[in-house]
Enzyme design. Structure first.
Site, short mmCIF file in Angstrom:
data_model
loop_
_atom_site.label_atom_id
_atom_site.label_comp_id
_atom_site.label_asym_id
_atom_site.label_seq_id
_atom_site.Cartn_x
_atom_site.Cartn_y
_atom_site.Cartn_z
N CYS A 167 -0.41 4.10 2.15
CA CYS A 167 -0.24 3.84 3.59
C CYS A 167 1.20 4.11 4.04
O CYS A 167 1.44 4.72 5.07
CB CYS A 167 -0.57 2.38 3.91
SG CYS A 167 -2.22 1.83 3.46
N ASP A 168 2.16 3.60 3.25
CA ASP A 168 3.55 3.56 3.71
C ASP A 168 4.53 4.42 2.91
O ASP A 168 5.71 4.49 3.25
CB ASP A 168 4.04 2.10 3.67
CG ASP A 168 3.19 1.19 4.56
OD1 ASP A 168 2.73 1.67 5.60
OD2 ASP A 168 2.99 0.02 4.19
N CYS A 225 0.83 -1.21 0.00
CA CYS A 225 0.00 0.00 0.00
C CYS A 225 0.87 1.26 0.00
O CYS A 225 1.43 1.63 1.04
CB CYS A 225 -0.92 -0.01 1.22
SG CYS A 225 -2.00 1.44 1.33
#
Length: 298
Positions: free
Chosen positions: A135-136, A132
């Site tokens: 996300c990261d 992701c």
């Protein structure tokens, strides 16, 4: 007889349970993984959930569960395998043969990321390997990253990372992309994006964290992070033939969670939508529970 049966104990399912319980409905959450809290538990750090930046994903999932438990939500282990409606009642059969009856179902079984299956992928999960980018990606500001895949998700991830990372490799096993030609053009215009085509990953190596991506043709890319975007598999085998799925196997449902089957609602990564994040899963759960409540009142 249950008012609401929630399938799945990730953020979507737990949010649905909280809203259903607060509406004074008889609700039960069933979970395939004992004490599971969904994919959020796999995230080393969740940095984009409003008000709780830098939270460990496992801890965040536990907080969601604790909230539901504090309201008296009940949980049961089991994997739902069949759904059938008789009159106004849904009969849900589980893998162990048990059958539960409920007036409504909120299906929040989620989706799982497809893996490459190469050496080092599992070992470096959370230590440079991610599924992701939104996300990261922020953890790789000014660093070198690689995106693996050729669809829209991979292209969008590469474009997103190009504004964060110093260098982005876009690795694809073919010479042409399945994703948007417009996005490909945008990536081609980026000086810090390098296309690595007709290339298959062979191995991910490093010590404490990711250091290299080795390709089958012998090339080695020095990278700090690897984002794998080769698709997802929605957990919808149990509902095939019960309600409509889109061409990719996701449940056809809008923000209300309503599906093509009355009294059956979908929430989280399992439904059709653009963004699959913790924040959208929590929102889905709230909407699905509210829809279920309105359905029961009718």
């Amino acid at each position: 007889m249950l008012d609401v049966l929630v399938i799945g104990s990730g953020p979507a399912g737990l949010s649905a349970a909280v809203y259903a319980k607060r509406a004074n409905l008889n609700v039960l959450v069933t979970e395939k993984v004992y004490f599971g809290t969904g994919q959020v538990a796999e995230s080393n750090q969740v940095d984009n959930y409003l008000g709780l930046p830098g939270t460990n994903g496992y801890d965040l999932g536990e907080k969601f569960r604790e909230h539901a438990v504090s309201l008296g939500v009940e949980f049961k282990d089991g994997e739902a395998t069949e759904f059938a409606k008789e009159g106004d009642v849904w009969k849900v059969t589980f893998k162990n043969g048990e059958i539960l009856e409920t007036k409504t179902v909120i299906y929040a079984a989620g989706a799982v990321h497809r893996h490459l299956g190469v050496v080092g992928e599992e070992e470096f999960g959370g230590r440079g390997v991610s599924y992701c980018a939104t996300c990261d990606g922020a953890f790789f500001k000014g660093k070198t990253t690689a995106v693996i895949g050729g669809g829209d998700t991979a292209l969008d991830d590469a474009l997103y990372l190009s504004d964060i990372s110093e260098k982005v490799y876009l690795v694809h096993r073919r010479s042409e992309f399945r994703g948007s030609a417009n996005t490909v053009e945008k990536l081609q215009a980026k000086e810090n994006v390098e296309f690595v085509l007709e290339a298959k990953p062979a191995k991910i190596t490093g010590e404490e964290k990711v250091a290299h991506l080795q390709l089958e043709d012998g090339r080695t890319l020095a990278v700090d992070g690897i984002f794998i975007a080769v698709g997802m598999n929605p957990m919808t085998d149990a509902v095939k033939g019960v309600l409509d799925l889109d061409q990719n196997g996701y449940i056809v449902a809008d923000e209300t969670g309503k599906t093509t089957a009355e009294g059956f609602f979908a929430a989280g990564d399992v439904r059709t939508k653009m963004l699959r994040q913790v924040v959208t899963a929590v929102s889905d759960g709230a909407n699905a529970a509210t829809s279920a409540e309105q359905y029961l009142k009718q």
